[in-house]
Write a protein that holds these residues in place. Structure first.
Motif, PDB file in Angstrom:
ATOM      1  N   GLU A 152      39.553  11.346  32.178  1.00  0.00           N
ATOM      2  CA  GLU A 152      39.094  12.720  31.951  1.00  0.00           C
ATOM      3  C   GLU A 152      38.427  12.851  30.600  1.00  0.00           C
ATOM      4  O   GLU A 152      38.729  12.111  29.662  1.00  0.00           O
ATOM      5  CB  GLU A 152      40.282  13.682  32.012  1.00  0.00           C
ATOM      6  N   CYS A 200      35.844  14.014  35.199  1.00  0.00           N
ATOM      7  CA  CYS A 200      36.850  13.008  35.558  1.00  0.00           C
ATOM      8  C   CYS A 200      36.165  11.946  36.403  1.00  0.00           C
ATOM      9  O   CYS A 200      35.649  12.248  37.488  1.00  0.00           O
ATOM     10  CB  CYS A 200      37.994  13.656  36.322  1.00  0.00           C
ATOM     11  N   TRP A 206      41.745  19.266  40.300  1.00  0.00           N
ATOM     12  CA  TRP A 206      42.389  19.507  39.012  1.00  0.00           C
ATOM     13  C   TRP A 206      43.656  20.341  39.189  1.00  0.00           C
ATOM     14  O   TRP A 206      43.677  21.312  39.967  1.00  0.00           O
ATOM     15  CB  TRP A 206      41.441  20.261  38.081  1.00  0.00           C
ATOM     16  N   ARG A 222      46.813  21.994  36.421  1.00  0.00           N
ATOM     17  CA  ARG A 222      47.129  22.217  35.013  1.00  0.00           C
ATOM     18  C   ARG A 222      48.621  22.432  34.860  1.00  0.00           C
ATOM     19  O   ARG A 222      49.317  22.822  35.802  1.00  0.00           O
ATOM     20  CB  ARG A 222      46.343  23.389  34.439  1.00  0.00           C
ATOM     21  N   TYR A 267      45.198  19.850  31.429  1.00  0.00           N
ATOM     22  CA  TYR A 267      44.533  19.758  32.729  1.00  0.00           C
ATOM     23  C   TYR A 267      44.529  18.302  33.193  1.00  0.00           C
ATOM     24  O   TYR A 267      44.135  17.401  32.448  1.00  0.00           O
ATOM     25  CB  TYR A 267      43.107  20.298  32.618  1.00  0.00           C
ATOM     26  N   TYR A 268      44.980  18.118  34.426  1.00  0.00           N
ATOM     27  CA  TYR A 268      45.074  16.794  35.007  1.00  0.00           C
ATOM     28  C   TYR A 268      44.129  16.669  36.197  1.00  0.00           C
ATOM     29  O   TYR A 268      44.136  17.509  37.101  1.00  0.00           O
ATOM     30  CB  TYR A 268      46.492  16.507  35.481  1.00  0.00           C
ATOM     31  N   CYS A 269      43.368  15.617  36.184  1.00  0.00           N
ATOM     32  CA  CYS A 269      42.525  15.275  37.317  1.00  0.00           C
ATOM     33  C   CYS A 269      43.350  14.455  38.316  1.00  0.00           C
ATOM     34  O   CYS A 269      44.243  13.693  37.921  1.00  0.00           O
ATOM     35  CB  CYS A 269      41.340  14.451  36.821  1.00  0.00           C
TER      36      CYS A 269
END
Length: 116
Positions: A6, A22, A35, A37, A92-94
């Protein structure tokens, strides 16, 4: 193993914009991508997801402000975040579902901070 990398997080004032990217380190098909979060001490919540055919889904709190898109050829997903609010502050996570191996890969997370 598929790695998702990311970029694009940072600090922005309320009302501003950021764009997250990402990229997946694979040529295998990843579908869907999206995504989540996470707030401190909370579970991850859906931000947006997108399938290879362009079908999208958004969390209620970001509808109308965030736009997800992807480049299938590059296995890359983007999140355009507009009209940011302090409550958008989170990590924030992909993620992406690797179809060939039937598992979900996650990025390392990128922090977004929105100041009031």
């Amino acid at each position: 193993q598929v790695t998702l990398v990311e970029s694009g997080g940072g600090l922005v004032q309320a009302g501003g914009s950021l764009r997250l990217s990402c990229a997946a380190s694979t040529t295998f098909t990843i579908n869907p991508m999206g995504w989540y979060r996470q707030y401190p001490g909370k579970q991850r919540e859906l931000v947006a997801t997108i399938r290879s055919d362009g079908t999208t889904n958004y969390g209620d709190s970001v509808k109308g402000r965030f736009t997800i898109s992807r480049d299938n050829a590059k296995n890359t997903v983007y999140l355009q975040m507009n009209s940011l609010k302090p409550e958008d502050t989170a990590v924030y996570y992909c993620y992406g579902f690797v179809i060939s191996y039937r598992y979900t890969s996650w990025g390392q997370g990128t922090r977004v901070t929105v100041s009031s």
